[in-house]
Enzyme design. Sequence first.
Site, short mmCIF file in Angstrom:
data_model
loop_
_atom_site.label_atom_id
_atom_site.label_comp_id
_atom_site.label_asym_id
_atom_site.label_seq_id
_atom_site.Cartn_x
_atom_site.Cartn_y
_atom_site.Cartn_z
N CYS A 1 7.70 -4.97 -0.31
CA CYS A 1 6.75 -3.73 -0.54
C CYS A 1 7.70 -2.34 -0.23
O CYS A 1 8.74 -2.46 -0.53
CB CYS A 1 5.49 -3.72 0.42
N ARG B 1 4.29 3.69 -7.59
CA ARG B 1 5.51 3.43 -7.04
C ARG B 1 6.61 2.63 -7.47
O ARG B 1 7.90 2.51 -7.44
CB ARG B 1 5.38 3.34 -5.50
#
Length: 287
Positions: free
Chosen positions: A238, A180
Amino acid sequence: MDPLIAPTVLAELLAVPDPAQRPVVLDVRWRLTGPPARPDHDAAHLPGAVFLDMDSDLADPPGPAGRHPLPSPARLQSALRRAGVRDDSLVVAHDDAQGVQAARTWWLLRWAGFAAGRVAVLDGGYRAWVEAGLPTTDEPSRPLPGDVTVRPGGMPVLDADEAAALARSGVLLDARAPERYRGEFEPVDPKAGHIPGAVNAPATDVLGPDGRWLAPAPLAARLAGLAGPGAGDVGAYCGSGATAAALVLAMEHAGLRPPERPIGLYVGSWSNWSADPGRPVAVGTEQ
């Protein structure tokens, strides 16, 4: 008290004769995708544990601020009082993902005014409790109403501009999985990639092969190269501000940051950053 607590230690604390002296246990099991976790709690949970929902109890509704924006003080206070949390409570949060998700609840309570030592994460989560042979129940918990007062401001919070500045002048840690971070895969947010200048530090790296948190010494060795004592200002983000809280906890557990000087959390995280078309995006391993 360390921000982590072992299942056997929690069991001892829950067995004290005076109910008022027992910890309040918050079951915050949550999944990014798939069925909700509430049925798991209803089927089996720690005796006395109260379920709080990440989406409705521990965050305000999703929107431009991100998928898990900070809850209003009134929302959080109401949820904690329903769970029986008092101003003098010891609170232990757990999930079924070794504490990486429960760390967001630990962080929220610290933000809400709980001192270090009054809130902890169950090391290894629900799984570790069961593996230790400790009891579970399907009986609904009915705590007495709590009296806690939420006092925001106990932990540093970053917005998008502050996160961008920190990525240039200090250290900004990206707690997501490497794929990611590199922009190879993005399951939920509008754009793939990372904040320019951010350094990848997957939250799962704070765990050992057994799913428990690493002990302070090996954890410090793992994190020191990223954000050791001489790193200056440090922040973390995050996908939606949940798992990055594990890095805040890990820095304290490892002794790299004292409780009075925690690293900053960009609560909006990538869900906030990527929703703004004017924000730059880096991909691959470039910083």
